[in-house]
Design a protein around this motif. Structure first.
Motif, PDB file in Angstrom:
ATOM      1  N   ARG A   1     150.450  72.235  64.599  1.00 23.38           N
ATOM      2  CA  ARG A   1     151.030  73.539  64.253  1.00 23.38           C
ATOM      3  C   ARG A   1     152.277  73.360  63.387  1.00 23.38           C
ATOM      4  O   ARG A   1     152.515  74.129  62.453  1.00 23.38           O
ATOM      5  CB  ARG A   1     151.373  74.330  65.525  1.00 23.38           C
ATOM      6  CG  ARG A   1     150.157  74.711  66.350  1.00 23.38           C
ATOM      7  CD  ARG A   1     150.479  75.824  67.349  1.00 23.38           C
ATOM      8  NE  ARG A   1     151.577  75.500  68.227  1.00 23.38           N
ATOM      9  CZ  ARG A   1     151.454  74.868  69.385  1.00 23.38           C
ATOM     10  NH1 ARG A   1     150.268  74.442  69.798  1.00 23.38           N
ATOM     11  NH2 ARG A   1     152.507  74.638  70.140  1.00 23.38           N
TER      12      ARG A   1
ATOM     13  N   LYS B   1     146.085  75.583  75.615  1.00 26.30           N
ATOM     14  CA  LYS B   1     145.231  74.913  74.633  1.00 26.30           C
ATOM     15  C   LYS B   1     144.669  75.870  73.590  1.00 26.30           C
ATOM     16  O   LYS B   1     144.086  75.429  72.605  1.00 26.30           O
ATOM     17  CB  LYS B   1     144.089  74.184  75.348  1.00 26.30           C
ATOM     18  CG  LYS B   1     144.548  72.974  76.137  1.00 26.30           C
ATOM     19  CD  LYS B   1     143.368  72.193  76.677  1.00 26.30           C
ATOM     20  CE  LYS B   1     143.832  70.930  77.388  1.00 26.30           C
ATOM     21  NZ  LYS B   1     142.694  70.130  77.900  1.00 26.30           N
ATOM     22  N   ASN B   2     144.827  77.166  73.804  1.00 22.63           N
ATOM     23  CA  ASN B   2     144.358  78.154  72.830  1.00 22.63           C
ATOM     24  C   ASN B   2     145.431  78.525  71.816  1.00 22.63           C
ATOM     25  O   ASN B   2     145.217  79.385  70.959  1.00 22.63           O
ATOM     26  CB  ASN B   2     143.869  79.422  73.543  1.00 22.63           C
ATOM     27  CG  ASN B   2     142.630  79.174  74.380  1.00 22.63           C
ATOM     28  OD1 ASN B   2     141.731  78.441  73.957  1.00 22.63           O
ATOM     29  ND2 ASN B   2     142.575  79.755  75.566  1.00 22.63           N
ATOM     30  N   ARG B   3     146.587  77.913  71.916  1.00 20.73           N
ATOM     31  CA  ARG B   3     147.686  78.258  71.010  1.00 20.73           C
ATOM     32  C   ARG B   3     147.332  77.829  69.587  1.00 20.73           C
ATOM     33  O   ARG B   3     146.886  76.710  69.342  1.00 20.73           O
ATOM     34  CB  ARG B   3     148.975  77.583  71.465  1.00 20.73           C
ATOM     35  CG  ARG B   3     150.236  78.172  70.825  1.00 20.73           C
ATOM     36  CD  ARG B   3     151.443  77.853  71.675  1.00 20.73           C
ATOM     37  NE  ARG B   3     152.699  78.277  71.093  1.00 20.73           N
ATOM     38  CZ  ARG B   3     153.172  79.516  71.139  1.00 20.73           C
ATOM     39  NH1 ARG B   3     152.467  80.454  71.736  1.00 20.73           N
ATOM     40  NH2 ARG B   3     154.331  79.820  70.598  1.00 20.73           N
ATOM     41  N   HIS B   4     147.525  78.735  68.641  1.00 20.34           N
ATOM     42  CA  HIS B   4     147.127  78.489  67.263  1.00 20.34           C
ATOM     43  C   HIS B   4     148.123  79.146  66.311  1.00 20.34           C
ATOM     44  O   HIS B   4     149.004  79.899  66.734  1.00 20.34           O
ATOM     45  CB  HIS B   4     145.723  79.054  67.001  1.00 20.34           C
ATOM     46  CG  HIS B   4     145.633  80.538  67.228  1.00 20.34           C
ATOM     47  ND1 HIS B   4     145.485  81.090  68.498  1.00 20.34           N
ATOM     48  CD2 HIS B   4     145.681  81.589  66.372  1.00 20.34           C
ATOM     49  CE1 HIS B   4     145.449  82.410  68.409  1.00 20.34           C
ATOM     50  NE2 HIS B   4     145.571  82.740  67.128  1.00 20.34           N
TER      51      HIS B   4
ATOM     52  N   ARG C   1     142.337  77.540  63.793  1.00 18.79           N
ATOM     53  CA  ARG C   1     141.831  77.026  65.063  1.00 18.79           C
ATOM     54  C   ARG C   1     142.989  76.627  65.980  1.00 18.79           C
ATOM     55  O   ARG C   1     144.125  76.459  65.535  1.00 18.79           O
ATOM     56  CB  ARG C   1     140.918  75.821  64.823  1.00 18.79           C
ATOM     57  CG  ARG C   1     141.641  74.629  64.200  1.00 18.79           C
ATOM     58  CD  ARG C   1     140.742  73.409  64.182  1.00 18.79           C
ATOM     59  NE  ARG C   1     141.335  72.285  63.463  1.00 18.79           N
ATOM     60  CZ  ARG C   1     142.229  71.461  63.958  1.00 18.79           C
ATOM     61  NH1 ARG C   1     142.700  71.639  65.191  1.00 18.79           N
ATOM     62  NH2 ARG C   1     142.708  70.448  63.231  1.00 18.79           N
ATOM     63  N   ALA C   2     142.677  76.465  67.253  1.00 19.07           N
ATOM     64  CA  ALA C   2     143.687  76.008  68.211  1.00 19.07           C
ATOM     65  C   ALA C   2     144.181  74.623  67.817  1.00 19.07           C
ATOM     66  O   ALA C   2     143.402  73.763  67.387  1.00 19.07           O
ATOM     67  CB  ALA C   2     143.098  75.978  69.613  1.00 19.07           C
TER      68      ALA C   2
ATOM     69  N   SER D   1     153.032  81.154  65.750  1.00 22.54           N
ATOM     70  CA  SER D   1     152.114  80.608  66.739  1.00 22.54           C
ATOM     71  C   SER D   1     151.742  81.699  67.726  1.00 22.54           C
ATOM     72  O   SER D   1     152.595  82.488  68.147  1.00 22.54           O
ATOM     73  CB  SER D   1     152.746  79.433  67.486  1.00 22.54           C
ATOM     74  OG  SER D   1     152.928  78.334  66.620  1.00 22.54           O
ATOM     75  N   ASP D   2     150.473  81.750  68.108  1.00 16.27           N
ATOM     76  CA  ASP D   2     149.986  82.781  69.014  1.00 16.27           C
ATOM     77  C   ASP D   2     149.051  82.126  70.031  1.00 16.27           C
ATOM     78  O   ASP D   2     148.487  81.056  69.783  1.00 16.27           O
ATOM     79  CB  ASP D   2     149.235  83.855  68.224  1.00 16.27           C
ATOM     80  CG  ASP D   2     148.958  85.100  69.060  1.00 16.27           C
ATOM     81  OD1 ASP D   2     149.591  85.247  70.124  1.00 16.27           O
ATOM     82  OD2 ASP D   2     148.106  85.915  68.644  1.00 16.27           O
ATOM     83  N   GLY D   3     148.887  82.764  71.189  1.00 15.37           N
ATOM     84  CA  GLY D   3     148.004  82.231  72.217  1.00 15.37           C
ATOM     85  C   GLY D   3     148.750  81.372  73.218  1.00 15.37           C
ATOM     86  O   GLY D   3     149.923  81.038  73.034  1.00 15.37           O
ATOM     87  N   ASP D   4     148.054  81.003  74.280  1.00 15.35           N
ATOM     88  CA  ASP D   4     148.649  80.234  75.366  1.00 15.35           C
ATOM     89  C   ASP D   4     147.938  78.905  75.556  1.00 15.35           C
ATOM     90  O   ASP D   4     146.725  78.790  75.330  1.00 15.35           O
ATOM     91  CB  ASP D   4     148.585  81.020  76.682  1.00 15.35           C
ATOM     92  CG  ASP D   4     149.361  82.324  76.607  1.00 15.35           C
ATOM     93  OD1 ASP D   4     150.426  82.331  75.971  1.00 15.35           O
ATOM     94  OD2 ASP D   4     148.891  83.324  77.185  1.00 15.35           O
TER      95      ASP D   4
ATOM     96  N   ASN E   1     147.445  71.419  68.519  1.00 11.91           N
ATOM     97  CA  ASN E   1     148.534  70.918  69.351  1.00 11.91           C
ATOM     98  C   ASN E   1     149.858  71.139  68.617  1.00 11.91           C
ATOM     99  O   ASN E   1     149.871  71.542  67.449  1.00 11.91           O
ATOM    100  CB  ASN E   1     148.317  69.439  69.711  1.00 11.91           C
ATOM    101  CG  ASN E   1     148.282  68.535  68.495  1.00 11.91           C
ATOM    102  OD1 ASN E   1     149.008  68.739  67.514  1.00 11.91           O
ATOM    103  ND2 ASN E   1     147.444  67.508  68.545  1.00 11.91           N
TER     104      ASN E   1
END
Length: 229
Positions: free
Chosen positions: A198, A219-222, A191-192, A214-217, A194
């Protein structure tokens, strides 16, 4: 011609007390809104985004500022203690403005300054359940340090043991994902999270001998955990 001085009107009985309470509530709300505004900004705009690769998580990166290159262990401790002192002064002033109670503890944890606000029941209540206020205040404290020192800070902030309470659960989540990656041989996205969350997952994956990224940008970074090659 001299202007007449404005007539002084006495405030109704009890109005001063009500005004003081209203001002305190307004100041507290303004402080929280300021923190929330910082927290809502995309993660890529923070001072940590000078990481060397697009896939690297800023929380994993060592402090590569040229001002700290070649420093001795004693110099590093002094620098981190100074960061803690600056952050503590800033946070104490913020608590005073918002009329919130709290004691501040300063420590050095590895390559980071560590600051915790204890006994701040109201602040802890505002921070739950997701810790978004904590993330925002941490970023404000880091910016305060950077403003004084000219170097980015990787200072970690906690409020009433919030991070410690959630660390065990995060490690359990990471271990479950690691077991799934080993069993299926496929990458497992989580899940996303902080930056702090992570970092905990990355550390667990590293100890298990697996790769994580880590992937995504924003608040979607997960975190994605990959099976062994």
């Amino acid at each position: 011609m001299t202007e007449n001085a404005p007539e002084t009107v006495a405030a109704p009985e009890g109005a001063e007390t009500e005004l003081t309470a209203a001002e305190q509530a307004t100041e507290e709300q303004a402080t929280v809104e300021q923190a929330a505004a910082v927290e809502s900004a995309p993660e890529e705009t923070t001072s940590e985004d000078s990481a060397p690769s697009a896939d690297a998580d800023p929380e994993e990166e060592a402090d590569d500022d040229s001002a700290t290159a070649g420093e001795t262990a004693e110099e590093r401790v002094r620098r981190l203690e100074e960061e803690g002192d600056i952050a503590a002064d800033y946070l104490e002033e913020l608590l005073d403005i918002a009329d919130l109670d709290g004691d501040i503890d300063i420590d050095v944890d590895g390559d980071r300054a560590s600051v915790e606000i204890r006994g701040a029941d109201r602040l802890a209540e505002l921070n739950r359940p997701k810790g978004e206020l904590l993330d925002a205040l941490q970023e404000l404290a880091r910016l305060a340090v950077q403003t004084r020192t000219g170097s980015r800070s990787r200072l970690m902030l906690d409020i009433g043991g919030f991070r410690a309470e959630h660390k065990d659960g995060l490690e359990g989540l990471a271990e479950t994902a690691i077991a799934e990656a080993k069993e299926t041989g496929a990458p497992v996205p989580l899940r996303a999270m902080n930056p702090f969350e992570r970092k905990v997952v990355h550390d667990v994956a590293k100890r298990a001998g697996l790769r994580s990224e880590s992937d995504g940008d924003g608040k979607n970074r997960h975190v994605v955990i990959y099976p062994a090659s």
